[in-house]
Design a protein around this motif. Sequence first.
Motif, mmCIF file in Angstrom:
data_model
loop_
_atom_site.group_PDB
_atom_site.id
_atom_site.type_symbol
_atom_site.label_atom_id
_atom_site.label_comp_id
_atom_site.label_asym_id
_atom_site.label_seq_id
_atom_site.Cartn_x
_atom_site.Cartn_y
_atom_site.Cartn_z
ATOM 1 N N ALA A 310 1.033 -0.608 0.106
ATOM 2 C CA ALA A 310 -0.067 -0.037 -0.071
ATOM 3 C C ALA A 310 0.627 1.274 0.118
ATOM 4 O O ALA A 310 0.473 2.078 -0.685
ATOM 5 N N ALA A 311 2.185 1.602 0.560
ATOM 6 C CA ALA A 311 3.208 2.442 0.982
ATOM 7 C C ALA A 311 3.671 2.823 -0.585
ATOM 8 O O ALA A 311 4.178 4.043 -0.855
ATOM 9 N N SER A 312 3.806 1.753 -0.818
ATOM 10 C CA SER A 312 4.122 1.901 -2.806
ATOM 11 C C SER A 312 3.664 1.890 -3.696
ATOM 12 O O SER A 312 3.719 2.888 -4.171
ATOM 13 N N GLY A 313 3.308 0.694 -4.257
ATOM 14 C CA GLY A 313 2.561 0.442 -5.186
ATOM 15 C C GLY A 313 1.771 1.445 -5.437
ATOM 16 O O GLY A 313 0.934 2.351 -5.871
ATOM 17 N N GLY A 314 0.785 0.975 -4.069
ATOM 18 C CA GLY A 314 -0.434 1.315 -3.761
ATOM 19 C C GLY A 314 -1.006 3.299 -3.765
ATOM 20 O O GLY A 314 -1.391 3.776 -4.173
#
Length: 673
Positions: A310-314
Amino acid sequence: MRLFRSGGLTLALALVAGVTAAGAAAAGETKTVSYRGYEVTVPASWPVVDLAKDPTACVRLDRAAVYLGRSTSQANCPAHLVGRSSGLLLEPLTSAQQSTDGLLRRAVTDAGVLATAYYAPGAQTAASDLLATGRVVTKTPQANVVQPKVAAPSVVATGNFAGNAFDTCDAPTQASMDAWRPTYQGIGIYISGGLRACAQQNLTQDWVVANAAKGWQFLLVDVGLQAPCTTYRLRMSSVASTALTQGRNAAINAVTAAQALGFTQRSAIYSDIEAYTSTAACKAAVLSYLSGWTQELTARGYVGGAYVGAASGGADLSSAYTSTAYTHPENLWFAHWKASPVGQSKYISSLYWTNHQRVHQFEGDLSETNGGVSMQIDKNYVNLTAPPPPVTSAGVTGGVASATLRWVKPANVTLGQIIVRSAVGSTPPALPTSGTAVYNGAASSFVQTGLSNSASYAYRVWVKDSKGKTGPGVDVRLVGTKATIGASVASLMYTGSVTLSSTVTRLDTGAKLAGVPAVLYSRAKNATRWSTVGTFTTNASGVASTVQKPAVSTYYMWGYNGAAGLLGTRSTAPLVQVHPAMSAYLVPAAVKLGGAAALYGYLNPAHAGTTAYLQRRSGTSWVAVTTGKLTTNGKYAFSIKPTARGTYTYRVVWLADADHQGTQTASKVLTVS
């Protein structure tokens, strides 16, 4: 099999397995592994795992090892693995299996063994060398090899499902699947990708079909290229355009794997992009890769999904959701453990992926027991619906510059609209946003006009439901045709004839269309409307012909009016000129000086009241003498009375009008003595 060179193989395999060259320099650092009368030479450092003795061992492809046999017990695998090393799996040969990316397979029928060398990116040659060391030392009765079933894919992953799902590295045994119902209704399975790290010995089409029949829903995962800013050995390009192509290629391979397992169109496949520390360049590469991935899956009738942290790709996907530079995945599966409420993440806007398009991995890497069976899993909450089914019985009937498209709308679907788009040629538009818009509406047919002569068109028809989800496209092709025209003469005398012919062909193959109706049209030179001369059937060579006797100068054109799947066509329209017949009589042909001769004749057709011109040759030219009007029967008459002795050559000329080409008589010679 070729002879084994221990030193070279040891060095190659040691390098791909992560062993230093110095440690592998000695040629003796290999060992022979035997299984059911089949021997292979492998690096000495590789552990050997006998699944008959250790049936719960996890067959991990991210570690260098040799695995023997096949276990029916539930493997003790981690919930999630990403990576690939080099190693070997030897198991009983029961069914034919093809090599895939990262898995090189050999069927050893004399020993009844299936040898699979798994390998890290770039190590295929070393894997091939490894298998080349194999030899049969004890033959067994010929193995009964079963060819894999080639049943048509029929399972949609997922259908309409809101509930709990788990994912684990290795597809569980059937006994485990049964034990975990009804606590869970959905499961994530790793179907493809060069970094898929578990062997998936249970994952077959039979397994999929059996569990689908028991009500299981599936989340399909491809573990392929990772972000360029990670340390994984298999990374996508940092050049955005290259990453886009890599995403497309990954989608092609994933669809092939999905179909082999029985998953049909409308299934969602998720590209596993592990967590990364985002930079502008890394973000652009990931978004481009997932754009190519989603576009290709959509073009093939599947749903593009992404599994991301969630914190990167999301976060990166959410920030670019409305950008026209990228195509965002239709479904989002994000890992945000302990986040609440389930289905939400602070890194991902609540305005996006709201149409039953989310999977939330809310807890992970834990051991859970259901029905007496324990597994390491990640836990997910799923809120998904499948796209609508495609139209059926789609077809097109060509006319002249027009096409009638028809389809049958799917039953039990609350329709939003039918979308039809086209492209010139044989390749239909890949996406509902590409190509040329043809139709948006709720009807079951549409007539398109204004099509080009002698062109082919490819259509794709999509169903969009009332929720805004678009199903697989259905392709319809309209092949262009061509009609030639040939005329035996370009100009003829009144009452003369011309042979008009045409060859009708289809543009895609150049094949001649035999036994089809070819229509001949005509238009008088001074007219504006075409009329039908007649319809003629082409022969075995695709040729139609007829003999015509035009009364006036006439344009002719051949046409083929089209059929199912074939666009009609029109030939060019050449002019066949008609000139009147003009007779001439000179009486007498010789006179004395002072006498007169009569030059007369008839024009056919008559053209009463028009002018006839008397001309006399003077050197190499003709000079005007006098004119006269044609009578009601087309007669002209001139009296000739030369004023000097000699020989005189005359002719009569009639000039062209709107209907006919101009003409003249034969030359007549008058002698004056």
